[in-house]
Design a protein around this motif. Sequence first.
Motif, PDB file in Angstrom:
ATOM      1  N   GLY A  36       0.821  -1.213   0.000  1.00 33.49           N
ATOM      2  CA  GLY A  36       0.000   0.000   0.000  1.00 33.49           C
ATOM      3  C   GLY A  36       0.852   1.259   0.000  1.00 33.49           C
ATOM      4  O   GLY A  36       0.588   2.201  -0.758  1.00 33.49           O
ATOM      5  N   ALA A  37       1.888   1.283   0.829  1.00 29.36           N
ATOM      6  CA  ALA A  37       2.780   2.435   0.884  1.00 29.36           C
ATOM      7  C   ALA A  37       3.474   2.650  -0.459  1.00 29.36           C
ATOM      8  O   ALA A  37       3.618   3.784  -0.930  1.00 29.36           O
ATOM      9  CB  ALA A  37       3.804   2.262   1.998  1.00 29.36           C
ATOM     10  N   ASP A  38       3.900   1.568  -1.087  1.00 27.31           N
ATOM     11  CA  ASP A  38       4.561   1.648  -2.386  1.00 27.31           C
ATOM     12  C   ASP A  38       3.620   2.189  -3.454  1.00 27.31           C
ATOM     13  O   ASP A  38       3.985   3.069  -4.242  1.00 27.31           O
ATOM     14  CB  ASP A  38       5.087   0.259  -2.769  1.00 27.31           C
ATOM     15  CG  ASP A  38       6.013   0.281  -3.975  1.00 27.31           C
ATOM     16  OD1 ASP A  38       6.685   1.315  -4.209  1.00 27.31           O
ATOM     17  OD2 ASP A  38       6.078  -0.743  -4.671  1.00 27.31           O
ATOM     18  N   LEU A  39       2.386   1.694  -3.477  1.00 22.25           N
ATOM     19  CA  LEU A  39       1.414   2.157  -4.481  1.00 22.25           C
ATOM     20  C   LEU A  39       1.000   3.608  -4.224  1.00 22.25           C
ATOM     21  O   LEU A  39       0.817   4.382  -5.166  1.00 22.25           O
ATOM     22  CB  LEU A  39       0.204   1.233  -4.510  1.00 22.25           C
ATOM     23  CG  LEU A  39       0.494  -0.211  -4.938  1.00 22.25           C
ATOM     24  CD1 LEU A  39      -0.775  -1.045  -4.915  1.00 22.25           C
ATOM     25  CD2 LEU A  39       1.168  -0.265  -6.303  1.00 22.25           C
ATOM     26  N   ARG A  40       0.864   3.984  -2.957  1.00 24.82           N
ATOM     27  CA  ARG A  40       0.553   5.386  -2.634  1.00 24.82           C
ATOM     28  C   ARG A  40       1.670   6.296  -3.125  1.00 24.82           C
ATOM     29  O   ARG A  40       1.422   7.357  -3.710  1.00 24.82           O
ATOM     30  CB  ARG A  40       0.342   5.571  -1.128  1.00 24.82           C
ATOM     31  CG  ARG A  40      -0.990   5.065  -0.630  1.00 24.82           C
ATOM     32  CD  ARG A  40      -1.284   5.485   0.810  1.00 24.82           C
ATOM     33  NE  ARG A  40      -0.279   5.029   1.768  1.00 24.82           N
ATOM     34  CZ  ARG A  40      -0.279   3.828   2.350  1.00 24.82           C
ATOM     35  NH1 ARG A  40      -1.243   2.954   2.074  1.00 24.82           N
ATOM     36  NH2 ARG A  40       0.663   3.501   3.210  1.00 24.82           N
ATOM     37  N   ALA A  41       2.919   5.889  -2.886  1.00 26.57           N
ATOM     38  CA  ALA A  41       4.065   6.687  -3.325  1.00 26.57           C
ATOM     39  C   ALA A  41       4.087   6.849  -4.841  1.00 26.57           C
ATOM     40  O   ALA A  41       4.395   7.932  -5.348  1.00 26.57           O
ATOM     41  CB  ALA A  41       5.366   6.046  -2.840  1.00 26.57           C
ATOM     42  N   ALA A  42       3.740   5.790  -5.562  1.00 31.66           N
ATOM     43  CA  ALA A  42       3.701   5.873  -7.030  1.00 31.66           C
ATOM     44  C   ALA A  42       2.673   6.911  -7.481  1.00 31.66           C
ATOM     45  O   ALA A  42       2.955   7.734  -8.357  1.00 31.66           O
ATOM     46  CB  ALA A  42       3.374   4.504  -7.628  1.00 31.66           C
ATOM     47  N   ALA A  43       1.495   6.897  -6.877  1.00 35.65           N
ATOM     48  CA  ALA A  43       0.453   7.850  -7.257  1.00 35.65           C
ATOM     49  C   ALA A  43       0.809   9.273  -6.813  1.00 35.65           C
ATOM     50  O   ALA A  43       0.577  10.239  -7.545  1.00 35.65           O
ATOM     51  CB  ALA A  43      -0.891   7.437  -6.654  1.00 35.65           C
ATOM     52  N   GLU A  44       1.396   9.397  -5.620  1.00 30.80           N
ATOM     53  CA  GLU A  44       1.748  10.721  -5.097  1.00 30.80           C
ATOM     54  C   GLU A  44       2.854  11.389  -5.901  1.00 30.80           C
ATOM     55  O   GLU A  44       2.997  12.612  -5.859  1.00 30.80           O
ATOM     56  CB  GLU A  44       2.149  10.623  -3.623  1.00 30.80           C
ATOM     57  CG  GLU A  44       0.960  10.381  -2.721  1.00 30.80           C
ATOM     58  CD  GLU A  44       1.327  10.083  -1.274  1.00 30.80           C
ATOM     59  OE1 GLU A  44       2.512   9.728  -0.996  1.00 30.80           O
ATOM     60  OE2 GLU A  44       0.426  10.177  -0.420  1.00 30.80           O
ATOM     61  N   ALA A  45       3.630  10.622  -6.646  1.00 26.52           N
ATOM     62  CA  ALA A  45       4.707  11.178  -7.465  1.00 26.52           C
ATOM     63  C   ALA A  45       4.186  11.886  -8.713  1.00 26.52           C
ATOM     64  O   ALA A  45       4.943  12.586  -9.393  1.00 26.52           O
ATOM     65  CB  ALA A  45       5.685  10.075  -7.856  1.00 26.52           C
ATOM     66  N   ALA A  54      -5.186   5.546   0.642  1.00 30.32           N
ATOM     67  CA  ALA A  54      -5.666   4.271   0.114  1.00 30.32           C
ATOM     68  C   ALA A  54      -4.874   3.141   0.751  1.00 30.32           C
ATOM     69  O   ALA A  54      -3.736   3.330   1.162  1.00 30.32           O
ATOM     70  CB  ALA A  54      -5.513   4.241  -1.406  1.00 30.32           C
ATOM     71  N   GLU A  55      -5.509   1.977   0.799  1.00 31.46           N
ATOM     72  CA  GLU A  55      -4.885   0.812   1.418  1.00 31.46           C
ATOM     73  C   GLU A  55      -5.095  -0.423   0.573  1.00 31.46           C
ATOM     74  O   GLU A  55      -6.076  -0.526  -0.160  1.00 31.46           O
ATOM     75  CB  GLU A  55      -5.499   0.559   2.791  1.00 31.46           C
ATOM     76  CG  GLU A  55      -5.253   1.649   3.796  1.00 31.46           C
ATOM     77  CD  GLU A  55      -5.866   1.354   5.150  1.00 31.46           C
ATOM     78  OE1 GLU A  55      -6.574   0.329   5.286  1.00 31.46           O
ATOM     79  OE2 GLU A  55      -5.628   2.139   6.072  1.00 31.46           O
ATOM     80  N   VAL A  56      -4.175  -1.363   0.741  1.00 33.71           N
ATOM     81  CA  VAL A  56      -4.343  -2.687   0.163  1.00 33.71           C
ATOM     82  C   VAL A  56      -5.017  -3.536   1.228  1.00 33.71           C
ATOM     83  O   VAL A  56      -4.634  -3.522   2.389  1.00 33.71           O
ATOM     84  CB  VAL A  56      -2.984  -3.312  -0.226  1.00 33.71           C
ATOM     85  CG1 VAL A  56      -3.147  -4.773  -0.626  1.00 33.71           C
ATOM     86  CG2 VAL A  56      -2.345  -2.511  -1.350  1.00 33.71           C
TER      87      VAL A  56
END
Length: 147
Positions: A36-45, A54-56
Amino acid sequence: MAMGRRRAMRGALGAVGALVLGGLVSGCGPSKEDIGADLRAAAEAVDGVDSVEAEVDGGGEFETWFSGVISIDASDRAELLRIYDAALGAVVRRIAEAGYSEHMSLKDLVGRAEAGEVTVFDLEPTLTRSSRHIQARLLFERYGVDG
């Protein structure tokens, strides 16, 4: 009698082996929180994304989802759609690059701004809201992912 004990022993060893192997396989990968942290970081970039909440969650390979809200700085719907599309693309590409489950549902990942709210259905009109899951793999072609 000896034959029965051998079968029982093989069955017990097989069961223990399966449990150990299952533990090794499930313990090797990142946690839902890490993903979840990794996917959030991708979107926040993505330019124009203010934050991602958002969470997994889910129970396994075919029953996971990434859901929540991507807060976007957009003054009109066209800009909201453009930024949401870029953020969703970043998430889908990260899922593929990192080897996360291509079956992860993105149905409830919403883009929200003063201009309104959008979902994957606004980007892909061929998808229907009655679909139980909108899996990442359904978006691979859209975002240039080899699948």
